[in-house]
Design an enzyme around this catalytic site. Sequence first.
Site, mmCIF file in Angstrom:
data_model
loop_
_atom_site.group_PDB
_atom_site.id
_atom_site.type_symbol
_atom_site.label_atom_id
_atom_site.label_comp_id
_atom_site.label_asym_id
_atom_site.label_seq_id
_atom_site.Cartn_x
_atom_site.Cartn_y
_atom_site.Cartn_z
ATOM 1 C CG HIS A 23 37.774 39.405 41.610
ATOM 2 N ND1 HIS A 23 37.390 39.853 40.355
ATOM 3 C CD2 HIS A 23 37.777 40.506 42.397
ATOM 4 C CE1 HIS A 23 37.188 41.157 40.394
ATOM 5 N NE2 HIS A 23 37.409 41.577 41.630
ATOM 6 C CG HIS A 79 36.630 50.789 42.820
ATOM 7 N ND1 HIS A 79 35.329 50.406 43.042
ATOM 8 C CD2 HIS A 79 37.235 49.688 42.273
ATOM 9 C CE1 HIS A 79 35.169 49.150 42.666
ATOM 10 N NE2 HIS A 79 36.309 48.690 42.205
ATOM 11 C CD GLU A 81 36.662 44.833 43.745
ATOM 12 O OE1 GLU A 81 36.574 45.515 42.711
ATOM 13 O OE2 GLU A 81 36.716 43.581 43.722
ATOM 14 C CG ASP A 83 40.973 45.741 44.699
ATOM 15 O OD1 ASP A 83 39.857 46.150 45.026
ATOM 16 O OD2 ASP A 83 41.330 45.631 43.509
ATOM 17 C CG HIS A 146 35.442 46.367 38.632
ATOM 18 N ND1 HIS A 146 35.855 45.890 39.843
ATOM 19 C CD2 HIS A 146 34.843 45.321 38.017
ATOM 20 C CE1 HIS A 146 35.558 44.638 39.984
ATOM 21 N NE2 HIS A 146 34.953 44.252 38.906
ATOM 22 C CG ASP A 165 39.430 48.412 39.349
ATOM 23 O OD1 ASP A 165 40.510 48.201 39.912
ATOM 24 O OD2 ASP A 165 38.339 48.086 39.840
ATOM 25 C CE1 TYR A 193 42.846 44.886 36.379
ATOM 26 C CE2 TYR A 193 41.743 46.188 34.706
ATOM 27 C CZ TYR A 193 42.069 45.972 36.030
ATOM 28 O OH TYR A 193 41.627 46.830 37.000
ATOM 29 C CG HIS A 226 44.780 46.583 39.964
ATOM 30 N ND1 HIS A 226 45.059 46.108 41.220
ATOM 31 C CD2 HIS A 226 43.435 46.711 39.903
ATOM 32 C CE1 HIS A 226 43.927 45.955 41.890
ATOM 33 N NE2 HIS A 226 42.931 46.331 41.124
HETATM 34 FE FE1 FEO Z 1 37.385 46.866 41.272
HETATM 35 FE FE2 FEO Z 1 40.780 46.752 41.687
HETATM 36 O O1 FEO Z 1 38.982 46.812 42.214
#
Ligand code: FEO
Length: 396
Positions: A23, A79, A81, A83, A146, A165, A193, A226
């Site tokens: 981030h 998701h 995002e 990543d 998330h 996430d 996290y 992750h």
């Molecule tokens: Fe909300 Fe790992 O992205």
Amino acid sequence: MKKHIKNNVYWVGKNHWDLRHFHGSEYSTNKGSSYNSFLVKEEKTVLIDTVYRPFSSEFVQNLASEVDLSTIDFIVANHGEPDHSGALPELMKLIPGTPIYCTENGKKSLMGLYHEEWNFKTVKTGDRVSVGNGKELIFIQAAMIHWPDSMFCFLTGDNILFSNDAFGQHYCSELLFNDLVDQGELWAETYKYYANIITPFSHLVARKLEEIRQMNLKIECICTSHGIVWRDNPMQIVNKYAEFANAYQENQVTVIYDSMYGGTQVIAENIVKGISDADPSVNVKLFCAASSEVSDLMTEIFKSKGVLIGSPTVHNGVLYTIAGLMEFVNGMKFKNKKAASFGCYGWHDVATKTIESGLKEAGFEIIMHPISANWTPDDNLMSKCVEYGRQFVKQL
Ligand code: FEO
């Protein structure tokens, strides 16, 4: 290289060993991270999530060595995002018509990020799609865990929850499974996290966990996006999240300061002495904001029942490290934490009031008026700081 998860399910993600911040520079990732992508090879071939965009080519190349890309029946984008969706543009160039299952908000985020009209199939909680051999993917919307677009999916038969996430860590290990990695590292990164990524949405986490409980899914494995795969007692992380979401705290007090000429530091150290003296069972910790990672400080605040923050007055405000810390704290929406402020000043005591009002706005209960030193703290003031720490801890 793919790794076997269970039956016909494989990990095809990317381990990002040398990632040190996530981030932007907000979150320090001392143990790296991973972007977990999963391949389900039943009668249908399904790809669940991808990886961060800089690894697109490597990801697509690796995937092509494991499966003929043209045989991928559909993709699930839990998701948007980058990543997790970052490799979609490169992949979709090769298989342009392949359906992408996502939520309505997922479609919005993917179109906003990549400006592509892919073959989106939008889904809601309870929608199902067959993967063949009698198995189905059940979709579960998970807004704000998330992002508003987030969702989970559950593979029946294998009883795997792909939680994106949720339940993750910024942690890199080739060992992949929760029972194989160093438990100290795993849990430290799990706490960090949750504290930094999930805390603001704790009220939604509690509701989501209850919803999943009512769905009676027999979760035997949790594949997050992750960190590690929870295959050994996966419900331990679900139960831990229930604990985290319920205004989590330990018997800890965290004192954070920044200092120009050492005065505010001395106040902090004497407050710590008083806390420890009055209640030796309390785990009191002291940090200088300027020499700490802000994401580590969030983890410490997350674990605390009491927090004290201090700064000298500068430019009619606080030092920028403390201003940045307060901005981060405000976003976290911590619950059930008590606080106070302290600092030094020469001409006007602005810092302690600024911090106090910031803490109030962030939802902390202020339990003592600030303590401050005009110019350098003298012996008398230092004794008062020790007593201040004693009184603070007694009120927790
Ligand atoms: Fe909300 Fe790992 O992205």
